[in-house]
Every structure is written in C-alpha cells, then in structure tokens.
Enzyme design. Sequence first.
Site, mmCIF file in Angstrom:
data_model
loop_
_atom_site.group_PDB
_atom_site.id
_atom_site.type_symbol
_atom_site.label_atom_id
_atom_site.label_comp_id
_atom_site.label_asym_id
_atom_site.label_seq_id
_atom_site.Cartn_x
_atom_site.Cartn_y
_atom_site.Cartn_z
ATOM 1 N N HIS A 1 34.589 -20.139 83.074
ATOM 2 C CA HIS A 1 33.329 -20.138 82.315
ATOM 3 C C HIS A 1 33.505 -20.577 80.856
ATOM 4 C CE1 HIS A 1 31.638 -18.190 85.724
ATOM 5 N NE2 HIS A 1 31.861 -16.943 85.395
ATOM 6 N N GLU B 1 30.232 -8.036 77.249
ATOM 7 C CA GLU B 1 29.232 -7.394 78.111
ATOM 8 C C GLU B 1 29.289 -5.884 77.955
ATOM 9 O OE1 GLU B 1 28.777 -9.820 82.051
ATOM 10 O OE2 GLU B 1 30.895 -9.475 81.743
HETATM 11 C C1 BG6 Z 1 30.795 -13.714 86.710
HETATM 12 C C2 BG6 Z 1 31.870 -12.699 86.469
HETATM 13 O O1 BG6 Z 1 31.350 -14.935 87.124
HETATM 14 O O2 BG6 Z 1 30.059 -13.904 85.498
HETATM 15 C C3 BG6 Z 1 31.267 -11.391 86.001
HETATM 16 O O3 BG6 Z 1 32.608 -12.497 87.666
HETATM 17 C C4 BG6 Z 1 30.397 -11.604 84.783
HETATM 18 O O4 BG6 Z 1 32.292 -10.445 85.716
HETATM 19 C C5 BG6 Z 1 29.404 -12.731 85.037
HETATM 20 O O5 BG6 Z 1 29.718 -10.401 84.496
HETATM 21 C C6 BG6 Z 1 28.672 -13.099 83.757
HETATM 22 O O6 BG6 Z 1 27.715 -14.077 83.999
HETATM 23 P P1 BG6 Z 1 26.166 -13.764 83.856
HETATM 24 O O7 BG6 Z 1 25.503 -15.060 84.119
HETATM 25 O O8 BG6 Z 1 25.843 -12.708 84.866
HETATM 26 O O9 BG6 Z 1 25.978 -13.258 82.448
#
Ligand code: BG6
Length: 455
Positions: free
Chosen positions: A227, A203
């Site tokens: 995840h 990210e």
């Molecule tokens: C969350 C994390 O569960 O998922 C975050 O705590 C992360 O740090 C995020 O940025 C990423 O998921 P998405 O769906 O926002 O890309």
Amino acid sequence: MAAHRKTLVIFGAGGDLSTRLLLPGLGQLLAADRDIELELIGASNIELSPDAWQEMLRTAFAKGGADPDAAESVIARSRYFVADATDADDLRRILGECATSPALYFALPPAVTEASCRALDTIELPEGTSLALEKPFGTDLDGAVALNRLVSRLVPESRIHRVDHFLGKSTVLNLLGLRFANRIFEQNWNADNVEKIEINYDEKLGLESRAGYYDKAGALVDMIQSHLLLVLALATMEPPSTLDSDDLRGAMAQALRATRLWPGEPQLVARRARYTAGTIDGRDLPAYADENGVDPALGTETLAEITLAVDNWRWAGVPFVLRSGKALDDTRKDIVVTFKPVPHLPIGLSGPTAPTRLHIALDPNGMKLDINVNGEGDPFTLETVSLEADLGAGQLDAYGEVLAGILTSDPSISVRADVAEECWRILTPILEAWKSGAVPLDEYPAGSAGPAGWR
Ligand code: BG6
C-alpha cells in the site's frame, strides 16, 4: 451488446473479503454505468443453498448502493458452486460454466491462491481468462519471483491483476491530478524545494480477530510492503505521457527501482513497535501479545516506520518516512510534503514562520496547504494560515475501482509483476535486520501516539 462481457468467478465467495468488500464494491459498480455485461459465479468450500447465496448477494449489493433492477438481474443469473479451488477437476468444472471470458478472483489466503494457480497450470484455460490475486503477493522477494513465474505461465501479464485496493482509492489517485494538472506543485516537487515527505497510515483499529493472517505479516508487510510503497511511487514518479497501463505502471516501476533504505543504523531508519494493553475511545484493548491466536515469540510489530531514499536527480537527499500502525490514539492517514524554507526572508518581515506544508488526506478525502502570510494586525508580522479543501468521496470505493479495472480488462491500477518484486526488494534489508534482532521491538500502550520518543 455491452463493450465488456465477463464472467466473474469469486473463489472464497462466502468469506470475509468477499462479503465485506468485494460484493459491495460490485454493487457500486452495478450502479455506475460502465458498460459491463456481467455473469457472476461464486465458489467456496462452504455449503450454501441457492436462496442463501442470492440473499447474501442482495445484502452485499444493497450495501454498495446497487441499482435494485441491475442487481436483481445479476443475482437471478448468478450461480454458486461448492468447490475446492486447489483441485484441477473442480476448477475445470467451474471454467466450463463460464459463458464469457472468465475473471478468476481469488478471495483466498495467499497459500491457497498459490496452490490454486498450480492446479490451473495443469489444465487448459479458456481464451481471455484473467486472474485477480490479493495482497500479499508472495511472502518475500524469492516468493514473489516464483509466484510471478507461475502466473505468467497461465495468462499474459496484461490479464494478471495483482490487487492493491489503495490504487483504487480516489484519494490516492487524486495525486495524479494534483501533481500533473497544476504547474504550482509539479514545478516545486523536487529536492531543490522539498525538505521531506511523510506517508502516514495510523489506525485506531487493533487486531480485529485477524491473528491468523496478521501475526505472520505485521505492520511492515501488511501496510507498507504494498500500500504505502505504491503511494510513494505515485508521489515520486516522473510525469507520464498518458495514464494508460504501460505509461502509468512504467513510471511507478521506475520510481520504485530508484528507492532504497535511507543510509544509517537500521534501528534509526527502520523502527518497529508493538502495542501493550490500553484503552481506545473508552474500549479496553488487551496487549497484542495476549490477543487470541497470537504467538508472542514471533515478535510481530503492530507499528512500523521506515525512512527511504529515492536515488535519482529529482529526489536525491530527500527522506521519505513511511509509517503505519494499529491501536493508536488517532487516525492519521495522509501524505505530508514539507517544503524547504525560503532562501532569504526579507529583513523587516518578522514573526513565527512554519515550513510551508501540503497535507494530502488519504482518508477522508481532503487537502490543506499551510503557508506564511502577513495576516491580521501588523502587515510586517507573519503568521501561518491554512488553505483547506474538502474533496468529497469518489464515485466508487476502492474495491469498486479494482473490479472496474478487472471487468473492463484494464490493468492500469493493478500491480505489475516487476513492481510487486521491487516492493519486496526495497524491504528485504529491513526484514533481515529485524530477523537478526538488530532493531529492538519497542512498545506503546494501545490508545497512545506510539512509543515515547518516536515522533
Ligand atoms: C488492509 C490491511 O490491506 O488495509 C488492513 O490488511 C488495513 O490491516 C487496511 O486496516 C486499511 O485499508 P482501508 O482502506 O480499510 O483503510
């Protein structure tokens, strides 16, 4: 009468998770025809007038694209209570307000959720109560086991929704169709044909004022613990007979039970790093250690990369590299399957060949297959070309899917108790090696591709 009648109680209703993700997700669900008759109750320790609560709902539902009529009918009936989710009397009062089976969604920090479950353990719960708990589920293996023991005393496993919104992403669920509705992939989806599989979630975002939570979690627990390991499970599991919750979650659990850290020095198979000051898209970011609320002594990593083995017949010898980090130069959110070279390239075919690679984008939705063909020019000279597909967005965002599962009493995309524990079991040796200092905490400037020499 609708097929599914539920009262959704959101604890922490005025908080960030609820207003940014849950309520817009609910708004989307109201726009999709899923045959749900919904009562909504919000609860939190913040004072909110009925008007302010309704306005909050209106804004969030509109963000999710709710049908205005459906939204107004839910808003008009919805209620908001100031309550302490860890207080048995407050919980009893709120449960007494539920006209249909309650789904209790804890949009709260994990420690508060746990305290709330302990309070629920002291009171009688209405018939059909279900629970939705956010990640992280526990803070280590022992914690997850203890929490599982507690929640299993409250309601049956089929009504416990351990939420991981990645399982609600259409890009992640697309793995099922891709793998199990096409002979060409599944036949080659094994150690005979696959060299390695990478699962990346890089990210550009930095800490985004989340020190209170993130500084104690870090990239490994925040992103990989649940995840990416669940994505790994879907990518490696055996074909299930059906997608019902027992078959799907059983297949995922079996894959995770076979998963362990790749053998080798911990510093090679479980790397960690933290960002220093830098610039991303023209925005200056301070070093992670200087961010507000961060305790540099905790040594929290903002980038983690681990290599795993799935020890079974199908996958023996194939490395799985899972990586996720913050404040990187680019977003790279994908699964990359690198196939082995052909056993013999006919003499007479020449030119640069690259491995056949399948890229499955996790965000945005898309796919790319790199293959070697004799392209333009000399028919015996190879070149690598890419077949690309843009798959578009799903009907519901991840939280819309998560809520659909909860409100229709379908636990298929909820994390099962044993799966939550397996995810912690897989990471335990890494957490221990990092704690003991066996693995250095590397550094990378925010806005870079990561520490020098990592890729
Ligand atoms: C969350 C994390 O569960 O998922 C975050 O705590 C992360 O740090 C995020 O940025 C990423 O998921 P998405 O769906 O926002 O890309």
